[in-house]
Each structure stands twice: as C-alpha cells, then as structure tokens.
Design an enzyme around this catalytic site. Structure first.
Site, PDB file in Angstrom:
ATOM      1  N   HIS A 192       0.860  -1.282  -0.034  1.00  0.00           N
ATOM      2  CA  HIS A 192       0.266  -0.101   0.014  1.00  0.00           C
ATOM      3  C   HIS A 192       0.689   1.333   0.080  1.00  0.00           C
ATOM      4  O   HIS A 192       0.348   2.386  -0.380  1.00  0.00           O
ATOM      5  CB  HIS A 192      -0.971  -0.046   1.167  1.00  0.00           C
ATOM      6  CG  HIS A 192      -0.635   0.336   2.486  1.00  0.00           C
ATOM      7  ND1 HIS A 192      -0.134  -0.576   3.521  1.00  0.00           N
ATOM      8  CD2 HIS A 192      -0.087   1.471   3.004  1.00  0.00           C
ATOM      9  CE1 HIS A 192       0.454  -0.031   4.634  1.00  0.00           C
ATOM     10  NE2 HIS A 192       0.406   1.480   4.172  1.00  0.00           N
TER      11      HIS A 192
ATOM     12  N   ASP B 277      -0.444  -7.537   1.274  1.00  0.00           N
ATOM     13  CA  ASP B 277       0.386  -6.101   1.451  1.00  0.00           C
ATOM     14  C   ASP B 277       1.649  -6.293   1.468  1.00  0.00           C
ATOM     15  O   ASP B 277       2.232  -6.229   2.391  1.00  0.00           O
ATOM     16  CB  ASP B 277      -0.458  -5.255   2.698  1.00  0.00           C
ATOM     17  CG  ASP B 277      -0.012  -3.984   2.635  1.00  0.00           C
ATOM     18  OD1 ASP B 277       0.441  -3.449   1.514  1.00  0.00           O
ATOM     19  OD2 ASP B 277       0.011  -3.195   3.954  1.00  0.00           O
TER      20      ASP B 277
ATOM     21  N   SER C  47       4.381   2.025   8.215  1.00  0.00           N
ATOM     22  CA  SER C  47       3.901   1.180   7.215  1.00  0.00           C
ATOM     23  C   SER C  47       5.132   0.590   6.597  1.00  0.00           C
ATOM     24  O   SER C  47       6.004   1.216   6.154  1.00  0.00           O
ATOM     25  CB  SER C  47       2.975   1.800   6.032  1.00  0.00           C
ATOM     26  OG  SER C  47       1.861   2.186   6.737  1.00  0.00           O
TER      27      SER C  47
END
Length: 307
Positions: A83, A136, A249
């Site tokens: 992402h 992901d 992230s």
C-alpha cells in the site's frame, strides 16, 4: 547434524562482531551489540542496520512526500508494504520520485546514503481500491547494489510460518500518536504476539463497540465482521497499546532468536482497524514467511533462515 560455528564479521569501521550460530546465514546481526511507534522509545543508533526510510515525493517541484519504512533483505532489495507504493486513488507511485535511505537514525541528518529505485515488485492480488490490506507486500529494487557496513546490513527472512513468539519488536519513524508528530530518530517498541483466534475476537468486539451494537447471544453478528486475512498476523503491547502508527507502514516486525542472536523479519507493518494506541484492537502485520518463494524469486541474494 548441526555444528556450532564462531563467525567474525568485520565492518567498514573496523569493528569486530563475534557471533555464535548454527547456520551459514549472513544476516540479522544488530550493530553495536549491546513509535508509528506509539509508547515506544528511541532505538540505539543503527542498532537495526537493515532499516530503510522510504520517501515517495508527491512531485518534482516541492519537498512534500509520503513516508514508509522498509527492510533491506539483500544488497539490492528492500521489503515494504504494497500500500506504500500506491496513492489514495490506487495509482502506482512513480519510481523516479521514490527515495530510499539506508544507514539512517536521524532522518533530518543521516541522509547521505540515498538510493533510487529501478523497479516496484508487488503481489498482484493486492487491491488498494477495495480498502483492504490483504496481500500487502512489495519489494523495491534499488538502482545499484549497496555495500554492507556496520550500519547497512540485511535482516533474515524466516523459512517457516508464525509461531508463539515470546517477544517482538517493531521499529519506525512514524507518528508517536494520533495527535503527536513523528520523531526525527528511529523509535522501537516491544509488542505482544496475538494469535488469530484472539485477534478475530478482539476485532469482532471492537467493531460492535464502534457501531454501538449489543449482542443478545455470543457471535450474533459474526457475519458482519471480516475475519483476519490469511496473509496477516496481529500484535500490540497489551499493557499500553504500544505499536506501529501512521508513517510506520512497511517497517519490520522483528523477532530475535535467543540461540543464534539473529533478527528475523517475521512481519511488516500493514495497518489496523483503530487509532494508534487503542489497546482493544491489534495492528495487522503481513506475514513475511508467506512470501518466502516470492522473495527467493525476486531477491535472489536474500537470506532465508531457519528460526
């Protein structure tokens, strides 16, 4: 039969690190020897030499950027979250606007080791437009190989799926909380492994609480809550709510094997259902071992090691 070996690792600084191990992997050795990181603390400088600070610049004309974390897994590849490489509209970001910094502790000062990216490699099953974080996982191929030093060194990839980890560490330069800014220096925090049964239960209860729904019998609304995906594992500090946050992230969720003293990237920061620091809902981490073959295919020099 396994034979215990003593290995001397000599870094560019001339420092010697002696490691006792039962394998021939060359990865996961922290420097020095001795959040989102919410409720964390500043890490020892360059303790985790695989840490990558990734910047996705919004355009060529200003310095605004989206940041993520990552892990060096061989001399030309950095692992991160899929992402991170897409914008909010599902459009793949531009490689020429992507910068990867290695060997950094302070991201305002330690930016000498900058690398451009020649290729984005990601799980094609990932679909950000569905507002989900399944599959992901991504790898950034650097334009040129890097030279290993005391401050730049790859992390190990586990050769098997998750287990009941006693202690896990997550690191990053993400926000300290939903209302606080991000730190300049790398932060770390210890988190607890949450098995999927408990994680699904916490997710279910949290969802009902947010919706203001009261059950008449246990599991009444189970069909309304999507179970934790097979590509994810869960973790959070169950005492403080500490864990990863906005800007973390793609960074690693790490386990240190007490026998060979190597660090393994067992997960990478994917996302969560609640705000940073909500003790009632764990953060989701992509399970790295599920991408072992993917990593072996695209990052051929990476170290797949036994836990």
């Amino acid at each position: 039969m396994l034979f215990s070996l003593i290995i001397l690792i000599i870094f560019g600084s001339g420092q010697l690190i002696m490691v006792s191990c039962d394998d021939d992997c060359e990865c996961g050795i922290e420097a020095g020897a001795q959040s989102r990181i919410f409720m964390g603390k500043e890490a020892t400088p360059n303790k985790y030499p695989w840490m990558a600070h990734i910047r996705f610049k919004l355009n060529l004309h200003d310095n605004r950027y989206v940041k993520c974390g990552g892990s060096l897994i061989d001399n030309q590849h950095v692992m991160t979250a899929a992402h991170c490489i897409f914008d909010e509209f599902g459009v793949l970001r531009k490689r020429k606007l992507t910068e990867v910094y290695l060997g950094a502790h302070s991201i305002s000062k330690d930016l000498d080791n900058k690398h451009s990216v020649s290729k984005f490699i990601y799980d094609k099953r990932f679909d950000i437009t569905e507002r989900k974080l399944d599959f992901d996982f991504a790898i950034l191929k650097l334009s040129k190989p890097v030279q290993y030093t005391e401050d730049i060194y790859p992390i190990c990839i586990p050769d098997a799926n998750i287990k009941e980890y006693e202690s896990l560490i997550v690191t990053g330069w993400g926000k300290l909380s939903e209302i606080e800014g991000a730190p300049d220096k790398l932060n770390e925090v210890e988190v607890d492994y949450i098995d999927k049964t408990k994680c699904n239960k916490m997710n279910y209860e949290f969802t009902l609480r947010v919706r203001g729904v009261i059950e008449t019998y246990p599991g009444e609304y189970a069909s309304l809550v999507t179970p934790i995906h097979e590509s994810h594992m869960c973790a959070i500090d169950t005492n403080t709510g500490g864990g990863s946050c906005i800007g973390d992230s793609g960074g690693p969720l790490m386990y240190k094997n007490p026998e060979n003293h190597r660090w393994y990237a067992v997960g990478l920061v994917s996302g969560g259902y609640g705000v940073c620091g909500n003790i009632n809902i764990p953060t989701l981490y992509t399970i790295v071992a599920k991408y072992k073959k993917f990593i072996q295919k695209y990052a051929t020099e990476s170290q797949i090691c036994s836990l």
